[in-house]
Scaffold this motif. Structure first.
Motif, PDB file in Angstrom:
ATOM      1  N   GLY A 102      36.305 -53.669 -35.671  1.00 47.04           N
ATOM      2  CA  GLY A 102      35.580 -52.396 -35.626  1.00 47.04           C
ATOM      3  C   GLY A 102      35.917 -51.461 -36.764  1.00 47.04           C
ATOM      4  O   GLY A 102      35.030 -50.881 -37.415  1.00 47.04           O
ATOM      5  N   TRP A 103      37.214 -51.287 -37.047  1.00 45.12           N
ATOM      6  CA  TRP A 103      37.621 -50.395 -38.132  1.00 45.12           C
ATOM      7  C   TRP A 103      37.144 -50.904 -39.486  1.00 45.12           C
ATOM      8  O   TRP A 103      36.762 -50.123 -40.364  1.00 45.12           O
ATOM      9  N   GLU A 104      37.159 -52.204 -39.639  1.00 46.72           N
ATOM     10  CA  GLU A 104      36.722 -52.797 -40.909  1.00 46.72           C
ATOM     11  C   GLU A 104      35.209 -52.649 -41.092  1.00 46.72           C
ATOM     12  O   GLU A 104      34.736 -52.438 -42.220  1.00 46.72           O
ATOM     13  N   ARG A 105      34.457 -52.744 -40.011  1.00 43.51           N
ATOM     14  CA  ARG A 105      33.006 -52.505 -40.111  1.00 43.51           C
ATOM     15  C   ARG A 105      32.737 -51.042 -40.452  1.00 43.51           C
ATOM     16  O   ARG A 105      31.813 -50.725 -41.211  1.00 43.51           O
ATOM     17  N   LEU A 106      33.544 -50.142 -39.885  1.00 41.40           N
ATOM     18  CA  LEU A 106      33.399 -48.722 -40.206  1.00 41.40           C
ATOM     19  C   LEU A 106      33.692 -48.473 -41.683  1.00 41.40           C
ATOM     20  O   LEU A 106      32.977 -47.719 -42.362  1.00 41.40           O
ATOM     21  N   TYR A 107      34.731 -49.134 -42.171  1.00 40.32           N
ATOM     22  CA  TYR A 107      35.095 -49.035 -43.591  1.00 40.32           C
ATOM     23  C   TYR A 107      33.981 -49.610 -44.467  1.00 40.32           C
ATOM     24  O   TYR A 107      33.581 -49.004 -45.475  1.00 40.32           O
ATOM     25  N   PHE A 108      33.457 -50.788 -44.083  1.00 40.22           N
ATOM     26  CA  PHE A 108      32.372 -51.423 -44.837  1.00 40.22           C
ATOM     27  C   PHE A 108      31.140 -50.513 -44.875  1.00 40.22           C
ATOM     28  O   PHE A 108      30.478 -50.383 -45.914  1.00 40.22           O
ATOM     29  N   THR A 109      30.850 -49.867 -43.751  1.00 39.20           N
ATOM     30  CA  THR A 109      29.720 -48.931 -43.694  1.00 39.20           C
ATOM     31  C   THR A 109      29.911 -47.784 -44.673  1.00 39.20           C
ATOM     32  O   THR A 109      28.976 -47.401 -45.385  1.00 39.20           O
ATOM     33  N   GLY A 110      31.144 -47.244 -44.715  1.00 33.39           N
ATOM     34  CA  GLY A 110      31.422 -46.129 -45.608  1.00 33.39           C
ATOM     35  C   GLY A 110      31.232 -46.477 -47.065  1.00 33.39           C
ATOM     36  O   GLY A 110      30.611 -45.725 -47.817  1.00 33.39           O
ATOM     37  N   TYR A 111      31.761 -47.623 -47.492  1.00 36.13           N
ATOM     38  CA  TYR A 111      31.626 -47.917 -48.918  1.00 36.13           C
ATOM     39  C   TYR A 111      30.230 -48.422 -49.267  1.00 36.13           C
ATOM     40  O   TYR A 111      29.827 -48.383 -50.433  1.00 36.13           O
ATOM     41  N   THR A 112      29.459 -48.878 -48.271  1.00 32.03           N
ATOM     42  CA  THR A 112      28.050 -49.195 -48.532  1.00 32.03           C
ATOM     43  C   THR A 112      27.272 -47.919 -48.829  1.00 32.03           C
ATOM     44  O   THR A 112      26.537 -47.828 -49.818  1.00 32.03           O
ATOM     45  N   LEU A 113      27.434 -46.903 -47.965  1.00 32.77           N
ATOM     46  CA  LEU A 113      26.711 -45.646 -48.146  1.00 32.77           C
ATOM     47  C   LEU A 113      27.157 -44.902 -49.401  1.00 32.77           C
ATOM     48  O   LEU A 113      26.360 -44.209 -50.037  1.00 32.77           O
ATOM     49  N   SER A 114      28.431 -45.032 -49.750  1.00 32.03           N
ATOM     50  CA  SER A 114      28.934 -44.328 -50.925  1.00 32.03           C
ATOM     51  C   SER A 114      28.671 -45.095 -52.214  1.00 32.03           C
ATOM     52  O   SER A 114      29.065 -44.642 -53.292  1.00 32.03           O
ATOM     53  N   THR A 115      28.033 -46.259 -52.096  1.00 34.09           N
ATOM     54  CA  THR A 115      27.656 -47.124 -53.233  1.00 34.09           C
ATOM     55  C   THR A 115      28.862 -47.579 -54.037  1.00 34.09           C
ATOM     56  O   THR A 115      28.738 -47.875 -55.230  1.00 34.09           O
ATOM     57  N   LEU A 116      30.044 -47.669 -53.402  1.00 33.92           N
ATOM     58  CA  LEU A 116      31.237 -48.123 -54.123  1.00 33.92           C
ATOM     59  C   LEU A 116      31.171 -49.609 -54.466  1.00 33.92           C
ATOM     60  O   LEU A 116      31.618 -50.031 -55.522  1.00 33.92           O
ATOM     61  N   GLY A 117      30.636 -50.398 -53.534  1.00 31.21           N
ATOM     62  CA  GLY A 117      30.494 -51.826 -53.796  1.00 31.21           C
ATOM     63  C   GLY A 117      31.814 -52.541 -54.018  1.00 31.21           C
ATOM     64  O   GLY A 117      31.962 -53.343 -54.939  1.00 31.21           O
ATOM     65  N   ILE A 118      32.803 -52.291 -53.163  1.00 35.51           N
ATOM     66  CA  ILE A 118      34.136 -52.872 -53.362  1.00 35.51           C
ATOM     67  C   ILE A 118      34.109 -54.396 -53.230  1.00 35.51           C
ATOM     68  O   ILE A 118      34.700 -55.109 -54.015  1.00 35.51           O
ATOM     69  N   GLY A 119      33.425 -54.885 -52.213  1.00 34.78           N
ATOM     70  CA  GLY A 119      33.197 -56.324 -52.117  1.00 34.78           C
ATOM     71  C   GLY A 119      34.208 -57.119 -51.334  1.00 34.78           C
ATOM     72  O   GLY A 119      34.101 -58.349 -51.267  1.00 34.78           O
ATOM     73  N   ASN A 120      35.237 -56.487 -50.734  1.00 35.29           N
ATOM     74  CA  ASN A 120      36.195 -57.263 -49.952  1.00 35.29           C
ATOM     75  C   ASN A 120      35.655 -57.612 -48.567  1.00 35.29           C
ATOM     76  O   ASN A 120      36.245 -58.408 -47.850  1.00 35.29           O
ATOM     77  N   PHE A 121      34.525 -56.996 -48.177  1.00 32.71           N
ATOM     78  CA  PHE A 121      33.777 -57.409 -46.994  1.00 32.71           C
ATOM     79  C   PHE A 121      32.323 -57.571 -47.403  1.00 32.71           C
ATOM     80  O   PHE A 121      31.851 -56.894 -48.335  1.00 32.71           O
ATOM     81  N   LYS A 122      31.611 -58.421 -46.704  1.00 33.15           N
ATOM     82  CA  LYS A 122      30.221 -58.678 -47.084  1.00 33.15           C
ATOM     83  C   LYS A 122      29.413 -59.131 -45.874  1.00 33.15           C
ATOM     84  O   LYS A 122      29.959 -59.686 -44.918  1.00 33.15           O
ATOM     85  N   PRO A 123      28.096 -58.878 -45.904  1.00 30.25           N
ATOM     86  CA  PRO A 123      27.232 -59.406 -44.852  1.00 30.25           C
ATOM     87  C   PRO A 123      26.954 -60.887 -45.114  1.00 30.25           C
ATOM     88  O   PRO A 123      26.896 -61.318 -46.273  1.00 30.25           O
ATOM     89  N   VAL A 124      26.778 -61.658 -44.037  1.00 35.15           N
ATOM     90  CA  VAL A 124      26.571 -63.104 -44.208  1.00 35.15           C
ATOM     91  C   VAL A 124      25.231 -63.562 -43.645  1.00 35.15           C
ATOM     92  O   VAL A 124      24.990 -64.755 -43.540  1.00 35.15           O
ATOM     93  N   SER A 125      24.359 -62.615 -43.304  1.00 40.70           N
ATOM     94  CA  SER A 125      23.007 -62.991 -42.887  1.00 40.70           C
ATOM     95  C   SER A 125      22.002 -62.330 -43.811  1.00 40.70           C
ATOM     96  O   SER A 125      22.274 -61.271 -44.389  1.00 40.70           O
ATOM     97  N   GLY A 126      20.846 -62.951 -43.961  1.00 43.02           N
ATOM     98  CA  GLY A 126      19.829 -62.412 -44.851  1.00 43.02           C
ATOM     99  C   GLY A 126      19.392 -61.017 -44.457  1.00 43.02           C
ATOM    100  O   GLY A 126      19.212 -60.143 -45.312  1.00 43.02           O
TER     101      GLY A 126
END
Length: 320
Positions: A102-126
């Motif tokens: 859960g915390w990691e999804r929250l983190y992933f959401t934050g850097y998606t919206l902030s356009t940081l594009g860190i890349g240590n998490f990623k979506p795996v579905s189209g």
């Protein structure tokens, strides 16, 4: 079942916040319901702080309202996208393929919206890859549009303060303003009327396009719109009821009409944010001629202006 609720809640929140954001920042037609509700709540917090700390809090009024609106937009967009990702948590993984908690999804959401594009998490579905791309783009648009909007608001605030300063320089009370107009050369007075009308109309347009301008107040009385606007309106009531100013009546009407339209806009658009008043002011409080007091329009104007005065911590005794 719970995943379906996350999906529905996330979609609804995102639709509402995206609509509210774009309507408020790009339509130039006022604030949508979320921004409007946040601004009213923020204004009440400021009014409470003024009672506790003093008038100096007013210097941060507009800034606080703006930051609160921006914060709520960010939090709602973050929450909505997080719920969307949580509707199928296996679709977000780290670089080694482990499913994000859960915390990691929250983190992933934050850097998606902030356009940081860190890349240590990623979506795996189209589907989630497309969603992530869309909201990374939305994050870019969000922050650039917000900055553009706040620059426009800053310009509107400058216009408002220019209007306030121009009125203040005319006199410190309605009778002084009226006397100064009567003592000036008529051609110069007409120029003053035209300049004031232009500033009132410009501020009214800005006020409609960027309603948050309404909340930019000042600690010092001389810099407050409510006080100076009430003085100017009362001065025009004196002039319209004075036989000595009959030659000015025709030239004064367009400016008086501009003030009337602005006052009515305050009453219709900001009724929920203006304080309520129990009793309207007694006409005998104003030491004007009987002809001035017989103006049937005065009572309704004064009620609205009284609410505006109260919103900045003033009363009619400060006007006259």
């Amino acid at each position: 079942m719970i995943e379906s609720l996350y999906l529905a809640a996330g979609i609804i929140i995102l639709i509402l916040v995206i609509y509210d954001f774009f309507f408020t920042t790009l339509s130039a037609s006022g604030m949508s319901f979320i921004a409007n509700g946040v601004s009213i709540f923020s204004d009440r917090l400021i009014q409470f702080a003024v009672r506790v700390v003093g008038r100096k809090v007013y210097n941060y009024h507009g800034l606080f309202v703006n930051l609160m609106i921006l914060s709520v937009w960010v939090i709602l967009a973050w929450l909505g996208l997080f719920l969307l990702y949580s509707s199928n948590p296996e679709m977000i993984t780290n670089s080694s393929g482990r499913v994000a908690n859960g915390w990691e999804r929250l983190y992933f959401t934050g850097y998606t919206l902030s356009t940081l594009g860190i890349g240590n998490f990623k979506p795996v579905s189209g589907v989630f890859e497309i969603v992530t791309s869309l909201f990374a783009f939305f994050g870019f648009v969000f922050f650039t549009s917000s900055m553009t909007y706040f620059i426009s608001v800053s310009s509107a605030v400058v216009t408002k303060r220019t209007l306030v300063k121009s009125i203040y320089n005319l006199g410190k009370n309605p009778e002084e303003i009226a006397h100064n107009f009567l003592s000036l050369d008529s051609s110069y007075t007409y120029q003053q009327f035209l300049a004031l009308q232009e500033m009132v109309d410009r501020h009214a347009v800005n006020h409609h396009a960027y309603p948050v301008v309404h909340f930019y107040t000042q600690a010092k009385a001389k810099n407050c719109l409510s006080l100076n606007l009430a003085r100017l309106d009362e001065a025009f009531s004196i002039l319209l009821g004075s036989d000595d100013a009959e030659n000015l009546h025709q030239e004064l009407k367009p400016l008086r009409s501009a003030l009337t339209n602005f006052i009515q806009t305050l009453d219709t658009k900001f009724s929920s944010s203006l304080p309520k008043i129990k009793n309207s002011v007694d006409p005998s409080f104003f030491n004007y001629s009987e002809k001035v007091q017989q103006n049937t329009d005065l009572e309704s104007r004064r009620k609205i202006l009284q609410r505006l005065l109260k919103s900045e911590g003033f009363g009619w005794e400060d006007v006259v």
